[in-house]
Scaffold this motif. Structure first.
Motif, short mmCIF file in Angstrom:
data_model
loop_
_atom_site.label_atom_id
_atom_site.label_comp_id
_atom_site.label_asym_id
_atom_site.label_seq_id
_atom_site.Cartn_x
_atom_site.Cartn_y
_atom_site.Cartn_z
N ARG A 111 -13.02 12.29 -5.93
CA ARG A 111 -14.07 13.28 -6.13
C ARG A 111 -13.51 14.67 -6.43
N THR A 112 -12.38 15.03 -5.81
CA THR A 112 -11.91 16.41 -5.86
C THR A 112 -10.64 16.62 -6.70
N GLY A 113 -9.91 15.54 -6.98
CA GLY A 113 -8.60 15.71 -7.61
C GLY A 113 -7.51 16.00 -6.61
N MET A 114 -7.80 15.90 -5.32
CA MET A 114 -6.80 16.14 -4.28
C MET A 114 -5.58 15.26 -4.51
N ARG A 115 -4.41 15.88 -4.39
CA ARG A 115 -3.15 15.17 -4.56
C ARG A 115 -2.50 15.03 -3.19
N MET A 116 -2.01 13.83 -2.86
CA MET A 116 -1.46 13.60 -1.54
C MET A 116 -0.56 12.37 -1.56
N THR A 117 0.21 12.23 -0.50
CA THR A 117 1.13 11.10 -0.36
C THR A 117 0.75 10.30 0.88
N PHE A 118 0.48 9.00 0.69
CA PHE A 118 0.28 8.09 1.81
C PHE A 118 1.62 7.49 2.22
N PHE A 119 1.90 7.50 3.51
CA PHE A 119 3.02 6.74 4.07
C PHE A 119 2.43 5.46 4.67
N VAL A 120 2.65 4.37 3.97
CA VAL A 120 1.94 3.12 4.22
C VAL A 120 2.64 2.29 5.30
N THR A 121 1.87 1.90 6.33
CA THR A 121 2.30 0.89 7.28
C THR A 121 1.76 -0.44 6.77
N GLY A 122 2.65 -1.28 6.23
CA GLY A 122 2.25 -2.39 5.39
C GLY A 122 1.42 -3.47 6.05
N GLN A 123 1.51 -3.62 7.37
CA GLN A 123 0.81 -4.72 8.02
C GLN A 123 -0.71 -4.52 8.06
N HIS A 148 6.29 3.63 5.39
CA HIS A 148 6.20 3.97 6.82
C HIS A 148 6.46 2.73 7.68
N THR A 149 7.25 1.82 7.15
CA THR A 149 7.63 0.55 7.78
C THR A 149 6.48 -0.45 7.76
N TRP A 150 6.76 -1.66 8.23
CA TRP A 150 5.77 -2.73 8.20
C TRP A 150 4.88 -2.73 9.43
N SER A 151 5.46 -2.57 10.62
CA SER A 151 4.67 -2.72 11.85
C SER A 151 4.80 -1.54 12.82
N HIS A 152 5.40 -0.44 12.36
CA HIS A 152 5.44 0.81 13.11
C HIS A 152 6.21 0.75 14.43
N THR A 170 7.54 -3.61 3.60
CA THR A 170 6.59 -2.68 3.01
C THR A 170 6.98 -2.32 1.58
N HIS A 171 8.28 -2.22 1.32
CA HIS A 171 8.75 -1.98 -0.05
C HIS A 171 8.22 -3.07 -0.99
N ASP A 172 8.38 -4.32 -0.58
CA ASP A 172 7.92 -5.44 -1.41
C ASP A 172 6.40 -5.44 -1.55
N PHE A 173 5.71 -5.10 -0.48
CA PHE A 173 4.24 -5.05 -0.53
C PHE A 173 3.77 -4.00 -1.54
N THR A 177 1.60 -5.17 -4.74
CA THR A 177 0.18 -4.80 -4.69
C THR A 177 -0.16 -3.65 -5.62
N TYR A 178 0.75 -2.70 -5.74
CA TYR A 178 0.47 -1.49 -6.52
C TYR A 178 1.42 -1.28 -7.70
N GLY A 179 2.48 -2.09 -7.77
CA GLY A 179 3.42 -1.94 -8.86
C GLY A 179 4.28 -0.70 -8.77
N VAL A 180 4.48 -0.18 -7.55
CA VAL A 180 5.26 1.05 -7.39
C VAL A 180 6.48 0.79 -6.51
N ASP A 181 7.49 1.61 -6.73
CA ASP A 181 8.71 1.61 -5.93
C ASP A 181 8.60 2.76 -4.93
N GLY A 182 8.58 2.44 -3.66
CA GLY A 182 8.37 3.47 -2.65
C GLY A 182 9.53 4.41 -2.42
N THR A 183 10.72 4.06 -2.91
CA THR A 183 11.89 4.92 -2.70
C THR A 183 11.70 6.23 -3.45
#
Length: 278
Positions: A111-123, A148-152, A170-173, A177-183
Motif C-alpha cells: 500500500r505504501t511502498g515501504m521498504r524493509m528487510t525480513f529476517f526469516v525464521t524458516g520453520q 534468521h535460522t530455521w528454529s530460532h 532457511t537458506h534453502d527454503f 520458495t522465493y528464488g532468492v539467496d539470503g546471503t
C-alpha cells in the motif's frame, strides 16, 4: 526511575527483564527461548484479524519512493547501524510466528511502498502461507529476505553442525520458495553470536551478522500504545531498528510508523539498497 525510562533501557538492551521485575516494574512478557514444540509456542493463540480485501487503484502514489543511493561494498562483520547513509532508516522484522501479521506487513508494504528487510525464521508456516503475495515485492527489491535460522535456537548453545543446519535449511527454503539467496546477512537469534558462530556462518556465505540500534520490543505481546512509544524513541536517521512479525499490536501502528518516518524526513531502505553484494 520513571517507568517509561526503564522500558526504554529494557528495549535498548541496557537492562534485562529480570532486573525490571526485581525493581517492581511490570514489563511485557517476552518470548526468550524455545521449547520442545518450537520457539514461540508459549504465547496464547492469536486473535483472528479481520480480512482486508481492499484493492488499491493501479497507479496510486506510494508514500515512500525507492531510494537513489550510491551503493558501497557490503561490510564484513557485524553491523548495527548505517552511518554511511544520511537520511536513511532500515526497518528489519524478525521471526514470523503469525501468518496474519506477515500478511499485514505485506499489505502495508504494498500500500505504501515501504521498504524493509525480513529476517526469516524458516520453520514458521507464515513464509509459505504468504509467498504468493510477498514474492512480487521481493522480486522488485522493495522487500528483502534474510536469514534468521530455521528454529530460532541460541547459536551459542548449538553445535558446529547445528549452526550449519540452522542457517542452511532457511537458506534453502528462501531459494526454493522465493528464488532468492539470503546471503550475506543473518541475524543470530537473541543477538547471540561469537567468533565461532560467525566463522561457521561466513563459510556458508553469511559474512554479515546484523544487529540493531533500537527495538519496537514486540517479540512478545505488548500493547499498541507501548509499541508506539518504542517507535517514537528509536525510529531515526541511520538506525537499524528491529521489530517482529509475531503479535498483532504492530498492525495497529502502521499509520503511526508511516507518519513518524515522514515527519522525520527519513528514507526507508533495505540492506540491499545500500550495499553491493559480492
Amino acid at each position: 526511575m520513571e517507568r517509561r525510562t526503564f522500558l526504554e533501557l529494557l528495549a535498548a538492551g541496557v537492562i534485562t527483564a529480570a532486573t525490571a521485575t526485581a525493581a517492581g516494574f511490570l514489563v511485557p512478557r517476552l518470548i526468550e527461548d524455545k521449547n520442545a514444540a518450537g520457539f514461540g509456542t508459549q504465547g496464547s493463540p492469536l486473535p483472528k484479524m479481520a480480512r482486508d480485501d481492499t484493492v488499491y487503484p493501479t497507479g496510486q502514489p506510494f508514500v515512500f519512493d525507492a531510494p537513489s543511493i550510491t551503493k558501497i561494498p557490503v561490510p564484513y562483520g557485524t553491523i548495527n547501524a548505517i552511518p554511511e547513509f544520511p537520511g536513511t532508516f532500515a526497518l528489519t522484522v524478525d521471526d514470523g510466528i503469525s501468518s496474519e501479521v506477515v500478511r499485514e506487513y505485506t499489505r502495508f508494504c504494498k500500500r505504501t511502498g515501504m521498504r524493509m528487510t525480513f529476517f526469516v525464521t524458516g520453520q514458521y508456516p507464515s513464509w509459505a502461507d504468504n509467498a504468493s503475495a510477498l514474492r512480487p515485492l521481493v522480486e522488485s527489491g522493495q522487500v528483502q529476505l534474510a536469514n534468521h535460522t530455521w528454529s530460532h535456537p541460541s547459536l551459542l548453545k548449538t553445535s558446529d553442525g547445528g549452526v550449519t543446519d540452522e542457517l542452511g535449511k532457511t537458506h534453502d527454503f528462501l531459494f526454493k520458495t522465493y528464488g532468492v539467496d539470503g546471503t550475506p546477512y543473518f541475524r543470530p537469534p537473541f543477538g547471540n553470536h561469537d567468533a565461532r558462530v560467525d566463522s561457521i556462518a561466513a563459510r556458508l556465505g553469511y559474512t554479515t551478522p546484523v544487529m540493531w540500534h533500537g527495538s519496537l520490543s514486540d517479540a512478545g505481546q505488548i500493547t499498541p500504545e507501548q509499541l508506539r512509544e518504542f517507535a517514537h524513541k528509536w525510529i531515526g536517521e541511520q538506525r537499524i531498528v528491529i521489530g517482529h512479525a509475531n503479535f498483532p499490536a504492530v498492525t495497529q501502528c502502521f499509520d503511526y510508523i508511516t507518519e513518524l518516518i515522514q515527519e522525520r524526513k527519513l528514507q526507508p531502505v533495505t540492506l540491499n539498497d545500500l550495499f553491493l553484494k559480492a
